[in-house]
Design an enzyme around this catalytic site. Structure first.
Site, PDB file in Angstrom:
ATOM      1  CE  LYS A  16      11.721  12.567 -15.648  1.00  0.00           C
ATOM      2  NZ  LYS A  16      10.669  12.142 -14.708  1.00  0.00           N
ATOM      3  NE  ARG A  49       9.588  16.679  -6.623  1.00  0.00           N
ATOM      4  CZ  ARG A  49       9.477  16.197  -7.850  1.00  0.00           C
ATOM      5  NH1 ARG A  49      10.525  15.745  -8.494  1.00  0.00           N
ATOM      6  NH2 ARG A  49       8.291  16.164  -8.449  1.00  0.00           N
ATOM      7  NE  ARG A  85       7.118  15.504 -19.272  1.00  0.00           N
ATOM      8  CZ  ARG A  85       7.953  15.799 -18.270  1.00  0.00           C
ATOM      9  NH1 ARG A  85       9.123  16.311 -18.509  1.00  0.00           N
ATOM     10  NH2 ARG A  85       7.592  15.571 -17.045  1.00  0.00           N
ATOM     11  NE  ARG A 140       4.073  16.088 -12.365  1.00  0.00           N
ATOM     12  CZ  ARG A 140       4.746  16.176 -11.219  1.00  0.00           C
ATOM     13  NH1 ARG A 140       4.136  16.574 -10.116  1.00  0.00           N
ATOM     14  NH2 ARG A 140       6.007  15.887 -11.182  1.00  0.00           N
ATOM     15  NE  ARG A 162       8.089  19.996  -9.398  1.00  0.00           N
ATOM     16  CZ  ARG A 162       8.537  19.086 -10.273  1.00  0.00           C
ATOM     17  NH1 ARG A 162       9.808  18.717 -10.239  1.00  0.00           N
ATOM     18  NH2 ARG A 162       7.736  18.548 -11.158  1.00  0.00           N
TER      19      ARG A 162
HETATM   20  P1  AP5 Z   1      13.322  13.337  -8.680  1.00  0.00           P
HETATM   21  O1  AP5 Z   1      14.723  12.999  -8.966  1.00  0.00           O
HETATM   22  O2  AP5 Z   1      12.994  14.775  -8.426  1.00  0.00           O
HETATM   23  O3  AP5 Z   1      12.366  12.716  -9.818  1.00  0.00           O
HETATM   24  P2  AP5 Z   1      12.086  13.181 -11.309  1.00  0.00           P
HETATM   25  O4  AP5 Z   1      11.918  11.937 -12.119  1.00  0.00           O
HETATM   26  O5  AP5 Z   1      13.099  14.172 -11.761  1.00  0.00           O
HETATM   27  O6  AP5 Z   1      10.649  13.806 -11.063  1.00  0.00           O
HETATM   28  P3  AP5 Z   1       9.887  15.077 -11.619  1.00  0.00           P
HETATM   29  O7  AP5 Z   1       8.597  15.135 -10.852  1.00  0.00           O
HETATM   30  O8  AP5 Z   1      10.751  16.307 -11.590  1.00  0.00           O
HETATM   31  O9  AP5 Z   1       9.596  14.659 -13.077  1.00  0.00           O
HETATM   32  P4  AP5 Z   1       8.498  15.177 -13.945  1.00  0.00           P
HETATM   33  O10 AP5 Z   1       8.862  14.492 -15.201  1.00  0.00           O
HETATM   34  O11 AP5 Z   1       7.108  14.994 -13.503  1.00  0.00           O
HETATM   35  O12 AP5 Z   1       8.633  16.764 -13.822  1.00  0.00           O
HETATM   36  P5  AP5 Z   1       9.475  17.847 -14.607  1.00  0.00           P
HETATM   37  O13 AP5 Z   1      10.122  18.714 -13.620  1.00  0.00           O
HETATM   38  O14 AP5 Z   1      10.308  17.221 -15.687  1.00  0.00           O
HETATM   39  O15 AP5 Z   1      12.837  12.444  -7.438  1.00  0.00           O
HETATM   40  C1  AP5 Z   1      11.530  12.611  -6.880  1.00  0.00           C
HETATM   41  C2  AP5 Z   1      11.614  12.522  -5.343  1.00  0.00           C
HETATM   42  O16 AP5 Z   1      12.003  11.206  -4.988  1.00  0.00           O
HETATM   43  C3  AP5 Z   1      12.684  13.463  -4.724  1.00  0.00           C
HETATM   44  O17 AP5 Z   1      12.207  13.952  -3.495  1.00  0.00           O
HETATM   45  C4  AP5 Z   1      13.908  12.559  -4.510  1.00  0.00           C
HETATM   46  O18 AP5 Z   1      14.688  12.980  -3.396  1.00  0.00           O
HETATM   47  C5  AP5 Z   1      13.250  11.208  -4.273  1.00  0.00           C
HETATM   48  N1  AP5 Z   1      14.053  10.111  -4.826  1.00  0.00           N
HETATM   49  C6  AP5 Z   1      14.752  10.108  -5.989  1.00  0.00           C
HETATM   50  N2  AP5 Z   1      15.350   8.911  -6.170  1.00  0.00           N
HETATM   51  C7  AP5 Z   1      14.988   8.132  -5.099  1.00  0.00           C
HETATM   52  C8  AP5 Z   1      15.258   6.785  -4.715  1.00  0.00           C
HETATM   53  N3  AP5 Z   1      16.041   5.983  -5.462  1.00  0.00           N
HETATM   54  N4  AP5 Z   1      14.711   6.332  -3.564  1.00  0.00           N
HETATM   55  C9  AP5 Z   1      13.942   7.140  -2.788  1.00  0.00           C
HETATM   56  N5  AP5 Z   1      13.651   8.422  -3.097  1.00  0.00           N
HETATM   57  C10 AP5 Z   1      14.157   8.917  -4.253  1.00  0.00           C
HETATM   58  O19 AP5 Z   1       8.303  18.627 -15.353  1.00  0.00           O
HETATM   59  C11 AP5 Z   1       7.358  19.394 -14.638  1.00  0.00           C
HETATM   60  C12 AP5 Z   1       6.305  19.935 -15.598  1.00  0.00           C
HETATM   61  O20 AP5 Z   1       6.941  20.769 -16.602  1.00  0.00           O
HETATM   62  C13 AP5 Z   1       5.573  18.874 -16.429  1.00  0.00           C
HETATM   63  O21 AP5 Z   1       4.482  18.332 -15.728  1.00  0.00           O
HETATM   64  C14 AP5 Z   1       5.150  19.701 -17.650  1.00  0.00           C
HETATM   65  O22 AP5 Z   1       4.047  20.515 -17.364  1.00  0.00           O
HETATM   66  C15 AP5 Z   1       6.345  20.591 -17.881  1.00  0.00           C
HETATM   67  N6  AP5 Z   1       7.333  19.984 -18.789  1.00  0.00           N
HETATM   68  C16 AP5 Z   1       8.613  19.592 -18.479  1.00  0.00           C
HETATM   69  N7  AP5 Z   1       9.222  19.078 -19.546  1.00  0.00           N
HETATM   70  C17 AP5 Z   1       8.318  19.125 -20.560  1.00  0.00           C
HETATM   71  C18 AP5 Z   1       8.349  18.705 -21.929  1.00  0.00           C
HETATM   72  N8  AP5 Z   1       9.433  18.128 -22.461  1.00  0.00           N
HETATM   73  N9  AP5 Z   1       7.246  18.905 -22.672  1.00  0.00           N
HETATM   74  C19 AP5 Z   1       6.145  19.490 -22.165  1.00  0.00           C
HETATM   75  N10 AP5 Z   1       6.038  19.907 -20.882  1.00  0.00           N
HETATM   76  C20 AP5 Z   1       7.114  19.716 -20.088  1.00  0.00           C
END
Ligand code: AP5
Length: 217
Positions: A21, A131, A96, A174, A163
């Protein structure tokens, strides 16, 4: 978030943790000129700054759980109120939960497309464990998108780190939250014909980006 009828509109990016994402939103913001609002990035910044929000959110994030709806909804309201969000927004990691989706609706914020990135769960752990990111949120991958210099961000020269929630146990927690809390949000949006578009998240980020931009045309 505003209740003005000239309505802000934007795109929601959904998908499991590590589905790409953030990677796709970063590319899309340059193409569309929309503001990228990542609740994960905003929460991590709050934790790093030691704000009251950060202190409340930290334990939930460390456990791989979800931060309470009220806190996150407030955060997104503030982000959407910024003038630069009025041209359009890319929501990454929000909504979410059904309560978060309903909060957007209650505020008359219009979602024009929900991009659902599909990556098999078996590949998620590999993406997440490899990552590395810098304090400015630039993201790399040891295998798929390695930095030119080990542990140094190509873009800003800051140190890269893993992270704290990117461990196998927390990834599992997660993924469980994604299945129990976020899949129902996708199903909720799917009641509106044509709103949700599934995009194959496999292949390199440029290939995925081509698919995403094709569905947004
Ligand atoms: P990346 O682009 O970083 O993936 P992402 O989907 O953004 O992953 P996240 O882990 O950030 O999502 P998440 O939803 O768990 O965490 P968030 O930060 O929102 O890609 C991942 C890796 O793969 C990278 O190394 C990248 O280089 C690689 N990659 C990407 N595309 C690729 C491809 N095509 N091929 C190969 N490699 C690739 O949330 C973190 C925490 O915050 C949550 O757990 C929760 O506690 C809290 N939180 C956030 N939002 C909320 C909410 N709305 N409500 C409640 N709690 C929340």
């Amino acid at each position: 978030m505003s209740n003005h009828p000239e309505l802000q509109a934007g795109i929601v990016l959904v998908g499991a943790p590590g589905s790409g994402k953030g990677t796709q939103a970063t590319r899309l913001q340059n193409t569309l000129g929309y503001v990228h609002i990542s609740t994960g990035d905003l929460l991590r910044a709050a934790v790093a700054a030691g704000t009251s929000l950060g202190q409340q959110a930290k334990a939930y994030m460390d456990a791989g759980g979800l931060v309470p709806d009220a806190l996150v909804i407030d955060l997104v309201k503030q982000a959407l109120a910024a003038p630069r969000a009025h041209k359009g927004f890319l929501l990454d990691g929000f909504p979410r939960t059904l309560a978060q989706a309903r909060a957007l609706e209650a505020a008359d914020v219009r979602v024009s497309c929900v991009v659902n990135l599909l990556v098999p769960f078996e590949l998620i752990e590999r993406r997440i464990i490899g990552r590395r990111s810098c304090p400015n949120g630039h993201v790399f991958h040891l295998e798929y998108a390695p930095p030119k210099r080990q542990d140094v961000c190509d873009k800003c020269g800051q140190a890269l780190a893993q992270r704290s929630d990117d461990t196998p146990e927390k990834v599992r927690a997660r993924l469980e939250k994604f299945a129990s809390e976020t899949q129902p949000v996708i199903e909720h949006y799917a009641h509106t014909p044509g709103l949700v578009v599934d995009v194959d998240g496999l292949g390199d980020p440029d290939e995925v980006f081509a698919r995403v931009t094709a569905v947004l045309r």
